[in-house]
Design a protein around this motif. Structure first.
Motif, PDB file in Angstrom:
ATOM      1  N   ARG A   1       0.813  -1.227   0.000  1.00  0.00           N
ATOM      2  CA  ARG A   1       0.000   0.000   0.000  1.00  0.00           C
ATOM      3  C   ARG A   1       0.843   1.271   0.000  1.00  0.00           C
ATOM      4  O   ARG A   1       0.320   2.362  -0.277  1.00  0.00           O
ATOM      5  CB  ARG A   1      -0.962  -0.006   1.196  1.00  0.00           C
ATOM      6  CG  ARG A   1      -2.060  -1.071   1.099  1.00  0.00           C
ATOM      7  CD  ARG A   1      -2.815  -0.974  -0.227  1.00  0.00           C
ATOM      8  NE  ARG A   1      -3.784  -2.045  -0.397  1.00  0.00           N
ATOM      9  CZ  ARG A   1      -5.077  -1.944  -0.181  1.00  0.00           C
ATOM     10  NH1 ARG A   1      -5.583  -0.798   0.223  1.00  0.00           N
ATOM     11  NH2 ARG A   1      -5.871  -2.979  -0.378  1.00  0.00           N
ATOM     12  N   ASP A   2       2.127   1.162   0.291  1.00  0.00           N
ATOM     13  CA  ASP A   2       2.998   2.339   0.212  1.00  0.00           C
ATOM     14  C   ASP A   2       3.089   2.863  -1.224  1.00  0.00           C
ATOM     15  O   ASP A   2       3.462   4.024  -1.443  1.00  0.00           O
ATOM     16  CB  ASP A   2       4.403   2.003   0.712  1.00  0.00           C
ATOM     17  CG  ASP A   2       4.455   1.763   2.209  1.00  0.00           C
ATOM     18  OD1 ASP A   2       3.516   2.203   2.907  1.00  0.00           O
ATOM     19  OD2 ASP A   2       5.424   1.132   2.676  1.00  0.00           O
ATOM     20  N   LEU A   3       2.768   2.004  -2.204  1.00  0.00           N
ATOM     21  CA  LEU A   3       2.836   2.403  -3.605  1.00  0.00           C
ATOM     22  C   LEU A   3       1.496   2.897  -4.144  1.00  0.00           C
ATOM     23  O   LEU A   3       1.396   3.278  -5.309  1.00  0.00           O
ATOM     24  CB  LEU A   3       3.323   1.221  -4.461  1.00  0.00           C
ATOM     25  CG  LEU A   3       4.704   0.657  -4.104  1.00  0.00           C
ATOM     26  CD1 LEU A   3       5.005  -0.562  -4.966  1.00  0.00           C
ATOM     27  CD2 LEU A   3       5.775   1.718  -4.284  1.00  0.00           C
ATOM     28  N   ALA A   4       0.468   2.893  -3.301  1.00  0.00           N
ATOM     29  CA  ALA A   4      -0.881   3.222  -3.772  1.00  0.00           C
ATOM     30  C   ALA A   4      -0.963   4.618  -4.379  1.00  0.00           C
ATOM     31  O   ALA A   4      -1.671   4.831  -5.370  1.00  0.00           O
ATOM     32  CB  ALA A   4      -1.873   3.089  -2.619  1.00  0.00           C
ATOM     33  N   SER A   5      -0.229   5.568  -3.812  1.00  0.00           N
ATOM     34  CA  SER A   5      -0.337   6.957  -4.293  1.00  0.00           C
ATOM     35  C   SER A   5       0.071   7.099  -5.754  1.00  0.00           C
ATOM     36  O   SER A   5      -0.387   8.016  -6.450  1.00  0.00           O
ATOM     37  CB  SER A   5       0.519   7.881  -3.429  1.00  0.00           C
ATOM     38  OG  SER A   5       1.890   7.540  -3.531  1.00  0.00           O
ATOM     39  N   THR A   6       0.924   6.188  -6.247  1.00  0.00           N
ATOM     40  CA  THR A   6       1.378   6.285  -7.639  1.00  0.00           C
ATOM     41  C   THR A   6       0.294   5.889  -8.629  1.00  0.00           C
ATOM     42  O   THR A   6       0.440   6.106  -9.831  1.00  0.00           O
ATOM     43  CB  THR A   6       2.629   5.416  -7.871  1.00  0.00           C
ATOM     44  OG1 THR A   6       2.276   4.019  -7.782  1.00  0.00           O
ATOM     45  CG2 THR A   6       3.707   5.723  -6.858  1.00  0.00           C
ATOM     46  N   PHE A   7      -0.796   5.297  -8.116  1.00  0.00           N
ATOM     47  CA  PHE A   7      -1.928   4.906  -8.964  1.00  0.00           C
ATOM     48  C   PHE A   7      -3.172   5.753  -8.704  1.00  0.00           C
ATOM     49  O   PHE A   7      -4.182   5.586  -9.395  1.00  0.00           O
ATOM     50  CB  PHE A   7      -2.301   3.437  -8.715  1.00  0.00           C
ATOM     51  CG  PHE A   7      -1.242   2.450  -9.123  1.00  0.00           C
ATOM     52  CD1 PHE A   7      -1.152   2.000 -10.425  1.00  0.00           C
ATOM     53  CD2 PHE A   7      -0.342   1.953  -8.195  1.00  0.00           C
ATOM     54  CE1 PHE A   7      -0.189   1.091 -10.807  1.00  0.00           C
ATOM     55  CE2 PHE A   7       0.636   1.033  -8.564  1.00  0.00           C
ATOM     56  CZ  PHE A   7       0.704   0.599  -9.874  1.00  0.00           C
ATOM     57  N   GLN A   8      -3.120   6.621  -7.724  1.00  0.00           N
ATOM     58  CA  GLN A   8      -4.322   7.356  -7.317  1.00  0.00           C
ATOM     59  C   GLN A   8      -4.504   8.602  -8.194  1.00  0.00           C
ATOM     60  O   GLN A   8      -4.175   9.719  -7.806  1.00  0.00           O
ATOM     61  CB  GLN A   8      -4.245   7.689  -5.832  1.00  0.00           C
ATOM     62  CG  GLN A   8      -4.404   6.443  -4.980  1.00  0.00           C
ATOM     63  CD  GLN A   8      -4.110   6.656  -3.511  1.00  0.00           C
ATOM     64  OE1 GLN A   8      -3.433   7.617  -3.113  1.00  0.00           O
ATOM     65  NE2 GLN A   8      -4.596   5.757  -2.669  1.00  0.00           N
ATOM     66  N   VAL A   9      -5.055   8.358  -9.361  1.00  0.00           N
ATOM     67  CA  VAL A   9      -5.189   9.411 -10.374  1.00  0.00           C
ATOM     68  C   VAL A   9      -6.516  10.149 -10.294  1.00  0.00           C
ATOM     69  O   VAL A   9      -6.662  11.221 -10.888  1.00  0.00           O
ATOM     70  CB  VAL A   9      -5.014   8.819 -11.790  1.00  0.00           C
ATOM     71  CG1 VAL A   9      -3.602   8.288 -11.988  1.00  0.00           C
ATOM     72  CG2 VAL A   9      -6.037   7.705 -12.053  1.00  0.00           C
TER      73      VAL A   9
END
Length: 342
Positions: free
Chosen positions: A104-112
């Motif tokens: 989930r630490d990578l979620a922001s890179t998909f939150q468009v």
């Protein structure tokens, strides 16, 4: 940087800097020409690119195809893509959200969605992951992370074979795709990644409940070529060269899938970089036209560079419509003026 982030960053670097286009095969659109209409009897300013896809009204029939996510650089690229898509009315697909589901630490890179509140957003998961522990709840997590309107499952068997960490158990996936289509409350689609979808596969997918198909035909990026630059297995690197011309050209896929499954929502992608090719894809039967790697360099450079590329593609599409005398995308779909060269 973990292994997922490293892989995503490597993919971006390779696609930007290495020769990863298919060799010895084109997308097939070069075999078609529009018959010019010298007296179009329309006003150029009246040409409209608006259309609909799966019941949603959209400002253009153009889609930023699934490209990236899962690393810091990928997050910057997705933000720029999303902002430009929102401004210009393009639909947007993100890269495989598996990375964010697992970390989930990578979620922001998909939150468009925060950058693109009004356009269709398509989440993306590799179908093969059903055979490696992923389930329906994970797919719903991918949708929730991206706040997507729909989910596409990508088929990338040839890439997985050449990928150093590839997952190659593709057995029994159709049944699991069917179960997902029944379980999720949003449209589920299936896409290839650059080798095309044939008519038999399209029929099986549609009968399983798939709402849309992205043919992603050959003639653009070859992911066997991409993976060739990543590993250190010299045998697989050499073998990749034998598959540089593998796949079904995009034009063939669009025309044949549309004829075989006329009811399915159809996305045409694979080696498309101009508005003229987009117009051809629509005239062959595509509802949306997906464009991927042709946008990547501009997205890395700046929002302004990306916006200029999108504006150019839209202009080319409108000029092509003017050149054959059609004002609406629906008329372009049914034009008799696209002819195959002898």
């Amino acid at each position: 940087m973990n292994e997922t982030e490293k892989r995503k960053t490597e993919h971006i670097r390779i696609c930007l800097n290495e020769q990863v286009a298919a060799q010895g095969i084109q997308n097939g659109l070069e075999r078609y020409r529009f018959r010019h209409n010298a007296l179009p009897e329309i006003n150029f300013d009246d040409i409209e690119l608006g259309t609909s896809f799966l019941g949603a009204r959209i400002r253009t029939p153009l889609l930023m195809s699934s490209m990236t996510g899962g690393s810091e650089l990928a997050g910057v690229i997705n933000e720029r893509l999303a902002k430009a898509a929102q401004r210009r009315g393009w639909s947007l697909g993100v890269g495989s959200v598996r990375a964010a589901v697992e970390n989930r630490d990578l979620a922001s890179t998909f939150q468009v969605r925060r950058f693109a509140p009004d356009i269709p957003v398509i989440a993306n998961i590799g179908a093969v992951q059903f055979n490696y522990g992923f389930g329906i709840d994970d797919c719903m997590s991918a949708v929730n992370i991206t706040e997507a309107d729909m989910l596409v499952l990508h088929l990338n068997s040839m890439q997985e074979v050449f990928q150093p960490e590839g997952n190659t158990s593709f057995k029994g996936l159709l049944q699991q795709i069917e179960a997902l289509c029944s379980a999720l409350p949003i449209p589920i689609g299936v896409k290839e990644v650059g080798w095309g979808i044939d008519t038999d596969t399209a029929k099986r997918l549609y009968n399983a409940g798939v709402s849309f198909i992205d043919v992603a035909g050959a003639g653009g990026t070859s992911w066997s070529q991409v993976e060739k630059f990543r590993g250190d297995d010299v045998v697989r690197q050499a073998a990749a060269e034998a598959f540089a011309d593998w796949g079904i050209p995009t034009a063939n896929c669009i025309r044949e899938v549309r004829a075989a499954v006329p009811e399915v929502a159809l996305i045409g992608s694979g080696g498309i970089s101009t508005g003229v090719d987009a117009a051809k894809a629509i005239a062959l039967g595509a509802d949306l036209v997906g464009i991927g790697r042709s946008l990547l360099a501009a997205a890395v450079e700046s929002e302004e560079a990306l916006d200029a590329v999108l504006e150019r593609i839209e202009l080319e599409l409108r000029i092509a419509m003017f050149g054959i005398g059609v004002e609406q995308i629906e008329d372009l779909r049914h034009t008799p003026r696209l002819v195959r060269l002898e």
